[in-house]
Design an enzyme around this catalytic site. Sequence first.
Site, PDB file in Angstrom:
ATOM      1  N   HIS A   1      69.760  40.256   8.881  1.00 54.79           N
ATOM      2  CA  HIS A   1      70.986  39.438   8.858  1.00 54.79           C
ATOM      3  C   HIS A   1      71.089  38.756   7.506  1.00 54.79           C
ATOM      4  O   HIS A   1      70.230  37.970   7.127  1.00 54.79           O
ATOM      5  CB  HIS A   1      70.958  38.393   9.976  1.00 54.79           C
ATOM      6  CG  HIS A   1      71.395  38.934  11.306  1.00 54.79           C
ATOM      7  ND1 HIS A   1      72.033  38.180  12.252  1.00 54.79           N
ATOM      8  CD2 HIS A   1      71.285  40.190  11.825  1.00 54.79           C
ATOM      9  CE1 HIS A   1      72.314  38.944  13.304  1.00 54.79           C
ATOM     10  NE2 HIS A   1      71.862  40.160  13.074  1.00 54.79           N
TER      11      HIS A   1
ATOM     12  N   TYR B   1      77.060  29.838  15.199  1.00 57.12           N
ATOM     13  CA  TYR B   1      76.706  28.469  15.597  1.00 57.12           C
ATOM     14  C   TYR B   1      78.032  27.732  15.778  1.00 57.12           C
ATOM     15  O   TYR B   1      78.818  27.643  14.836  1.00 57.12           O
ATOM     16  CB  TYR B   1      75.887  27.781  14.506  1.00 57.12           C
ATOM     17  CG  TYR B   1      74.452  28.275  14.385  1.00 57.12           C
ATOM     18  CD1 TYR B   1      74.138  29.364  13.578  1.00 57.12           C
ATOM     19  CD2 TYR B   1      73.428  27.650  15.086  1.00 57.12           C
ATOM     20  CE1 TYR B   1      72.819  29.811  13.466  1.00 57.12           C
ATOM     21  CE2 TYR B   1      72.106  28.089  14.975  1.00 57.12           C
ATOM     22  CZ  TYR B   1      71.811  29.175  14.165  1.00 57.12           C
ATOM     23  OH  TYR B   1      70.516  29.618  14.063  1.00 57.12           O
TER      24      TYR B   1
ATOM     25  N   PRO C   1      65.710  23.818  18.544  1.00 57.02           N
ATOM     26  CA  PRO C   1      65.803  25.210  18.083  1.00 57.02           C
ATOM     27  C   PRO C   1      67.027  25.518  17.215  1.00 57.02           C
ATOM     28  O   PRO C   1      67.187  26.626  16.739  1.00 57.02           O
ATOM     29  CB  PRO C   1      65.830  26.018  19.375  1.00 57.02           C
ATOM     30  CG  PRO C   1      66.119  25.068  20.455  1.00 57.02           C
ATOM     31  CD  PRO C   1      65.761  23.717  19.994  1.00 57.02           C
TER      32      PRO C   1
ATOM     33  N   LYS D   1      63.485  27.096  13.590  1.00 55.36           N
ATOM     34  CA  LYS D   1      62.309  26.751  12.781  1.00 55.36           C
ATOM     35  C   LYS D   1      61.012  26.675  13.581  1.00 55.36           C
ATOM     36  O   LYS D   1      59.936  26.518  13.005  1.00 55.36           O
ATOM     37  CB  LYS D   1      62.540  25.395  12.081  1.00 55.36           C
ATOM     38  CG  LYS D   1      63.582  25.439  11.003  1.00 55.36           C
ATOM     39  CD  LYS D   1      63.168  26.343   9.845  1.00 55.36           C
ATOM     40  CE  LYS D   1      64.378  26.959   9.172  1.00 55.36           C
ATOM     41  NZ  LYS D   1      64.183  28.362   8.835  1.00 55.36           N
TER      42      LYS D   1
ATOM     43  N   TYR E   1      67.443  27.727   5.857  1.00 50.32           N
ATOM     44  CA  TYR E   1      67.505  28.648   7.006  1.00 50.32           C
ATOM     45  C   TYR E   1      66.604  29.871   6.791  1.00 50.32           C
ATOM     46  O   TYR E   1      65.879  30.283   7.707  1.00 50.32           O
ATOM     47  CB  TYR E   1      68.951  29.102   7.248  1.00 50.32           C
ATOM     48  CG  TYR E   1      69.156  29.701   8.628  1.00 50.32           C
ATOM     49  CD1 TYR E   1      68.896  31.056   8.860  1.00 50.32           C
ATOM     50  CD2 TYR E   1      69.578  28.928   9.702  1.00 50.32           C
ATOM     51  CE1 TYR E   1      69.055  31.614  10.118  1.00 50.32           C
ATOM     52  CE2 TYR E   1      69.740  29.483  10.974  1.00 50.32           C
ATOM     53  CZ  TYR E   1      69.476  30.821  11.167  1.00 50.32           C
ATOM     54  OH  TYR E   1      69.627  31.369  12.428  1.00 50.32           O
TER      55      TYR E   1
HETATM   56  P1  FAS Z   1      53.352  28.500  22.325  1.00 45.50           P
HETATM   57  O1  FAS Z   1      53.730  27.348  23.227  1.00 45.50           O
HETATM   58  O2  FAS Z   1      54.260  29.654  22.176  1.00 45.50           O
HETATM   59  O3  FAS Z   1      51.948  29.117  22.818  1.00 45.50           O
HETATM   60  C1  FAS Z   1      50.897  28.276  23.260  1.00 45.50           C
HETATM   61  C2  FAS Z   1      50.049  29.083  24.215  1.00 45.50           C
HETATM   62  O4  FAS Z   1      48.934  28.265  24.610  1.00 45.50           O
HETATM   63  C3  FAS Z   1      50.792  29.464  25.488  1.00 45.50           C
HETATM   64  O5  FAS Z   1      50.662  30.843  25.741  1.00 45.50           O
HETATM   65  C4  FAS Z   1      50.116  28.627  26.580  1.00 45.50           C
HETATM   66  O6  FAS Z   1      50.044  29.302  27.811  1.00 45.50           O
HETATM   67  C5  FAS Z   1      48.723  28.410  25.998  1.00 45.50           C
HETATM   68  N1  FAS Z   1      48.048  27.203  26.479  1.00 45.50           N
HETATM   69  C6  FAS Z   1      48.595  25.992  26.721  1.00 45.50           C
HETATM   70  N2  FAS Z   1      47.635  25.131  27.133  1.00 45.50           N
HETATM   71  C7  FAS Z   1      46.453  25.818  27.133  1.00 45.50           C
HETATM   72  C8  FAS Z   1      45.111  25.493  27.459  1.00 45.50           C
HETATM   73  N3  FAS Z   1      44.789  24.271  27.857  1.00 45.50           N
HETATM   74  N4  FAS Z   1      44.160  26.459  27.342  1.00 45.50           N
HETATM   75  C9  FAS Z   1      44.490  27.708  26.917  1.00 45.50           C
HETATM   76  N5  FAS Z   1      45.747  28.090  26.593  1.00 45.50           N
HETATM   77  C10 FAS Z   1      46.710  27.151  26.704  1.00 45.50           C
HETATM   78  N6  FAS Z   1      61.859  28.406  18.514  1.00 45.50           N
HETATM   79  C11 FAS Z   1      62.834  28.989  17.815  1.00 45.50           C
HETATM   80  O7  FAS Z   1      62.673  29.179  16.599  1.00 45.50           O
HETATM   81  N7  FAS Z   1      64.017  29.379  18.430  1.00 45.50           N
HETATM   82  C12 FAS Z   1      64.209  29.201  19.777  1.00 45.50           C
HETATM   83  O8  FAS Z   1      65.253  29.555  20.309  1.00 45.50           O
HETATM   84  C13 FAS Z   1      63.201  28.603  20.545  1.00 45.50           C
HETATM   85  N8  FAS Z   1      63.368  28.413  21.898  1.00 45.50           N
HETATM   86  C14 FAS Z   1      62.366  27.790  22.612  1.00 45.50           C
HETATM   87  C15 FAS Z   1      62.495  27.562  24.000  1.00 45.50           C
HETATM   88  C16 FAS Z   1      61.482  26.900  24.721  1.00 45.50           C
HETATM   89  C17 FAS Z   1      61.644  26.652  26.199  1.00 45.50           C
HETATM   90  C18 FAS Z   1      60.316  26.470  24.057  1.00 45.50           C
HETATM   91  C19 FAS Z   1      59.220  25.735  24.821  1.00 45.50           C
HETATM   92  C20 FAS Z   1      60.177  26.690  22.692  1.00 45.50           C
HETATM   93  C21 FAS Z   1      61.190  27.359  21.954  1.00 45.50           C
HETATM   94  N9  FAS Z   1      61.080  27.615  20.597  1.00 45.50           N
HETATM   95  C22 FAS Z   1      62.047  28.213  19.865  1.00 45.50           C
HETATM   96  C23 FAS Z   1      59.902  27.255  19.893  1.00 45.50           C
HETATM   97  C24 FAS Z   1      58.884  28.326  20.140  1.00 45.50           C
HETATM   98  O9  FAS Z   1      59.363  29.552  19.690  1.00 45.50           O
HETATM   99  C25 FAS Z   1      57.617  27.872  19.491  1.00 45.50           C
HETATM  100  O10 FAS Z   1      57.847  27.364  18.187  1.00 45.50           O
HETATM  101  C26 FAS Z   1      56.578  28.954  19.436  1.00 45.50           C
HETATM  102  O11 FAS Z   1      56.391  29.431  20.751  1.00 45.50           O
HETATM  103  C27 FAS Z   1      55.317  28.344  18.850  1.00 45.50           C
HETATM  104  O12 FAS Z   1      54.276  29.187  19.117  1.00 45.50           O
HETATM  105  P2  FAS Z   1      52.837  28.589  19.499  1.00 45.50           P
HETATM  106  O13 FAS Z   1      52.493  27.508  18.544  1.00 45.50           O
HETATM  107  O14 FAS Z   1      51.957  29.778  19.648  1.00 45.50           O
HETATM  108  O15 FAS Z   1      53.015  27.861  20.912  1.00 45.50           O
HETATM  109  C1  PHB Z   2      67.745  32.984  19.593  1.00 41.62           C
HETATM  110  O1  PHB Z   2      68.203  34.113  19.334  1.00 41.62           O
HETATM  111  O2  PHB Z   2      67.080  32.742  20.629  1.00 41.62           O
HETATM  112  C2  PHB Z   2      67.977  31.860  18.621  1.00 41.62           C
HETATM  113  C3  PHB Z   2      68.494  32.155  17.367  1.00 41.62           C
HETATM  114  C4  PHB Z   2      68.718  31.108  16.477  1.00 41.62           C
HETATM  115  C5  PHB Z   2      68.418  29.813  16.845  1.00 41.62           C
HETATM  116  C6  PHB Z   2      67.880  29.525  18.108  1.00 41.62           C
HETATM  117  C7  PHB Z   2      67.654  30.555  18.998  1.00 41.62           C
HETATM  118  O3  PHB Z   2      68.654  28.799  15.970  1.00 41.62           O
END
Ligand code: FAS
Ligand code: PHB
Length: 389
Positions: free
Chosen positions: A72, A200, A292, A296, A384
């Site tokens: 993109h 957006y 989100p 980032k 971005y």
């Molecule tokens: P994660 O939370 O992905 O992974 C942590 C892992 O640790 C999980 O698998 C969990 O099961 C495990 N864990 C937890 N406690 C533990 C323990 N005590 N022992 C062992 N394992 C344990 N980012 C974007 O850029 N765009 C988005 O649209 C977006 N949407 C999101 C929606 C939601 C609901 C959430 C919660 C986050 C979102 N994010 C988004 C952010 C997301 O992408 C995170 O930045 C990304 O998952 C970060 O990765 P990790 O640091 O690996 O954490």
């Molecule tokens: C998504 O595709 O899930 C998405 C893309 C851009 C964002 C947040 C979520 O800023």
Amino acid sequence: MKTQVAIIGGGPSGLLLSQLLHTRGIESIVLERKTKDYVLSRIRAGVLEQGLVRLLEEAGCAERLHAEGYVHDGTLVSYGDEMFRVDFTEHTGTPVIVYGQTEVTRDLYAAREAAGGIIEYEVEDVVINNADSDAPYITYTVGGEPRRVDCDFVAGCDGFHGISRQTIPLDVRREYEKVYPFGWLGILSETPPVNHELIYANSTRGFALCSMRNENLSRYYIQCSLSDKPEDWTDEAFWQELKRRIPADQAAKLVTGPSIEKSIAPLRSFVTEPMRYGNLFLCGDAAHIVPPTGAKGLNTAASDVHYLYNGLRAFYETGSREGIDSYSEKALKRVWKAERFSWWFSSLMHRYPHQSEFDLKMQIADLEFLRSNKAAQQAMAENYVGLPY
Ligand code: FAS
Ligand code: PHB
């Protein structure tokens, strides 16, 4: 068991760190609370910065990303029926890649398994012992059976609700938080995206985002109340609301269909300092959270992993402690810039309770300035696509 780096959390942070360490012959063990299928069932991020793409290439996990990801060169920003484009490649020479976090995580699991990486699933009662010593060890259980891993270093990659951050004593930790007064209701539908780039949308009814995963899998979000539950929203109600928040010409071509996933994510900005305590290093959501809006979350987890991987690599290859000693300061410098951009873009695009008429005028003036000013677009584009590591 004994290893060099014990990694808590088998999400993208933990898996990417483990795979990068493996490429340099550094041993690690990943301890994951859930099953692999559960981790892969989460629908999260969708946009990858080039920095993360380069790390996945270095980890030998970028083949499918390059085959199936979408380049993109820009994004669309709308307000009411007005819409303009911010051209990332024109302003920075760099595009982003649209490729779901789920697929990144799937590729990383595949690479760890192919390399014979040790990943323990469904671990419980994880405790980091002696974190501030040169001989930390992890105790945990699997199926009620007690286990122990002795290691040189611990990487806390266990997300916002993990135990790693809690291991840092309260008198050492400083936490900064902003909780937003709304959430994002997201759906996944097997329909063609409404546009080939993301939209957006700022509207009088609230924020909306039109994204995608592939040419027949779309990801849409609408700002919703924190009291909403996914089951409060029928698919029809979601589609009607989305159409009211994006420009009429886009709404007219929106292809709707049944949702195959529907969830609500709360929004917060959060940072914990420092990101290191003795031989425990926090990475990704364990240390920081962003709304989100600026895509980032995953991408800032990637820069943490970059700093920690290179610090650990230097230690094991040369004995230098410079990289691990400067990890927290280096990572936090970039974390706070991602926090700022995510907060700024969220403030620009969402409707906040109690916004005055003047506040709303300022939002539109900001959008008009972004639309018409090259420097403003360059600043947004640079943030971005990802600031330098
Ligand atoms: P994660 O939370 O992905 O992974 C942590 C892992 O640790 C999980 O698998 C969990 O099961 C495990 N864990 C937890 N406690 C533990 C323990 N005590 N022992 C062992 N394992 C344990 N980012 C974007 O850029 N765009 C988005 O649209 C977006 N949407 C999101 C929606 C939601 C609901 C959430 C919660 C986050 C979102 N994010 C988004 C952010 C997301 O992408 C995170 O930045 C990304 O998952 C970060 O990765 P990790 O640091 O690996 O954490
Ligand atoms: C998504 O595709 O899930 C998405 C893309 C851009 C964002 C947040 C979520 O800023």
